[in-house]
Design a protein around this motif. Structure first.
Motif, PDB file in Angstrom:
ATOM      1  N   MET A  29     -75.514 117.180 -47.362  1.00 39.11           N
ATOM      2  CA  MET A  29     -76.253 116.825 -48.601  1.00 39.11           C
ATOM      3  C   MET A  29     -76.207 115.213 -48.545  1.00 39.11           C
ATOM      4  O   MET A  29     -76.983 114.820 -49.412  1.00 39.11           O
ATOM      5  CB  MET A  29     -75.284 117.468 -49.625  1.00 39.11           C
ATOM      6  CG  MET A  29     -75.582 119.079 -49.745  1.00 39.11           C
ATOM      7  SD  MET A  29     -77.210 119.525 -49.729  1.00 39.11           S
ATOM      8  CE  MET A  29     -77.254 119.135 -51.376  1.00 39.11           C
ATOM      9  N   ASP A  33     -79.525 113.167 -49.417  1.00 37.50           N
ATOM     10  CA  ASP A  33     -79.303 112.281 -50.631  1.00 37.50           C
ATOM     11  C   ASP A  33     -79.848 110.625 -50.004  1.00 37.50           C
ATOM     12  O   ASP A  33     -80.566 109.959 -50.972  1.00 37.50           O
ATOM     13  CB  ASP A  33     -78.098 112.090 -51.593  1.00 37.50           C
ATOM     14  CG  ASP A  33     -78.198 111.311 -52.700  1.00 37.50           C
ATOM     15  OD1 ASP A  33     -79.111 111.603 -53.443  1.00 37.50           O
ATOM     16  OD2 ASP A  33     -77.589 110.471 -52.781  1.00 37.50           O
ATOM     17  N   GLN A  37     -83.234 109.012 -51.414  1.00 34.03           N
ATOM     18  CA  GLN A  37     -83.200 107.531 -52.120  1.00 34.03           C
ATOM     19  C   GLN A  37     -84.056 106.466 -51.392  1.00 34.03           C
ATOM     20  O   GLN A  37     -84.867 105.437 -52.065  1.00 34.03           O
ATOM     21  CB  GLN A  37     -81.882 107.081 -52.201  1.00 34.03           C
ATOM     22  CG  GLN A  37     -80.850 107.735 -53.186  1.00 34.03           C
ATOM     23  CD  GLN A  37     -79.467 107.417 -53.486  1.00 34.03           C
ATOM     24  OE1 GLN A  37     -79.207 106.012 -53.007  1.00 34.03           O
ATOM     25  NE2 GLN A  37     -78.428 107.970 -53.823  1.00 34.03           N
TER      26      GLN A  37
END
Length: 70
Positions: A29, A33, A37
């Motif tokens: 995760m 992420d 981004q």
């Protein structure tokens, strides 16, 4: 209703495996992420480039419109 020694060991091993699995999911995760981004930043840069290109094409169109073809 007491756990025998073998059951307790199996339960402990299963708990350890679940923790390893949960840690792997948490790591995945975090990586996901970071990718999201980076993609968001790249999208913003692409949008800014597209806007700049659009502005430049408007300037070029205006400059070319002054010419006439006989």
């Amino acid at each position: 209703d007491r756990l025998d020694e073998g059951s307790a060991r199996r339960l402990s091993a299963a708990s350890g495996e679940q923790k390893v699995g949960a840690d792997q999911i948490a790591q995945a995760m975090l990586q996901l992420d970071a990718i999201v981004q980076k993609n968001a930043a790249a999208s913003e840069e692409l949008a800014a480039s597209a806007k700049h290109l659009s502005d430049e094409s408007t300037v070029l169109k205006d400059a070319v419109s002054r010419f006439t073809v006989a």
